[in-house]
Design a protein around this motif. Structure first.
Motif, short mmCIF file in Angstrom:
data_model
loop_
_atom_site.label_atom_id
_atom_site.label_comp_id
_atom_site.label_asym_id
_atom_site.label_seq_id
_atom_site.Cartn_x
_atom_site.Cartn_y
_atom_site.Cartn_z
N VAL A 190 1.08 -0.99 0.13
CA VAL A 190 -0.06 -0.19 -0.02
C VAL A 190 0.95 1.67 -0.48
CG1 VAL A 190 -2.36 1.28 1.24
CG2 VAL A 190 -1.38 -1.59 1.28
N THR A 238 1.92 4.60 -0.09
CA THR A 238 1.83 5.98 1.35
C THR A 238 2.78 6.71 1.52
OG1 THR A 238 0.51 6.51 3.31
CG2 THR A 238 1.34 4.44 3.84
N SER A 246 -5.11 -8.11 -0.59
CA SER A 246 -5.11 -6.88 -1.60
C SER A 246 -6.63 -6.40 -1.43
CB SER A 246 -4.40 -7.07 -3.01
OG SER A 246 -4.73 -6.06 -3.46
N ARG A 269 -8.48 -3.26 -0.20
CA ARG A 269 -8.86 -2.24 -1.52
C ARG A 269 -10.84 -2.17 -0.16
NH1 ARG A 269 -7.32 -0.82 -6.04
NH2 ARG A 269 -5.46 -1.96 -7.17
N ASP A 300 -5.64 1.88 -1.43
CA ASP A 300 -4.57 1.70 -2.97
C ASP A 300 -3.77 0.01 -2.50
OD1 ASP A 300 -4.09 1.22 -5.56
OD2 ASP A 300 -2.23 3.33 -5.22
N ARG A 347 -2.13 -3.52 -3.38
CA ARG A 347 -1.23 -3.78 -4.95
C ARG A 347 -0.47 -5.68 -4.76
NH1 ARG A 347 1.03 1.26 -7.35
NH2 ARG A 347 -1.20 2.27 -6.01
#
Length: 82
Positions: free
Chosen positions: A16, A18, A66, A70, A75, A77
């Motif tokens: 994620v 950030t 994931s 989400r 976000d 992935r």
């Protein structure tokens, strides 16, 4: 028989991206969603600042985590590390 450090074994992580000043907030949100604290790592490299969850040996498990993150507005992935 020794254990092989995970860095030397191909694995999947959920990443994620950030900003560093949001590491604590994102980590707390993940834990409130049930992610185990020992599975969460704040990192600055090699992908830039991010929170990594894992490791996972199975891509399906990583994809599931994931999707779950989400659904919580992150976000997330999947990243494969060799």
């Amino acid at each position: 028989y020794g254990t092989v450090p995970i860095q030397n074994v191909a694995h999947f992580q959920v990443v994620v991206p950030t900003r560093p000043e949001q590491f604590a907030m994102i980590t707390n949100k993940m834990m409130s969603m049930g992610v185990k604290p020992e599975a969460i790592q704040a990192k600055r490299a090699p992908l830039g600042p991010h929170i990594a969850v894992g490791p996972f040996m199975d891509s399906g498990e990583a994809e599931s985590v994931s999707r779950y993150l989400r659904s919580g507005g992150m976000d997330a992935r999947v990243f494969f590390s060799k």
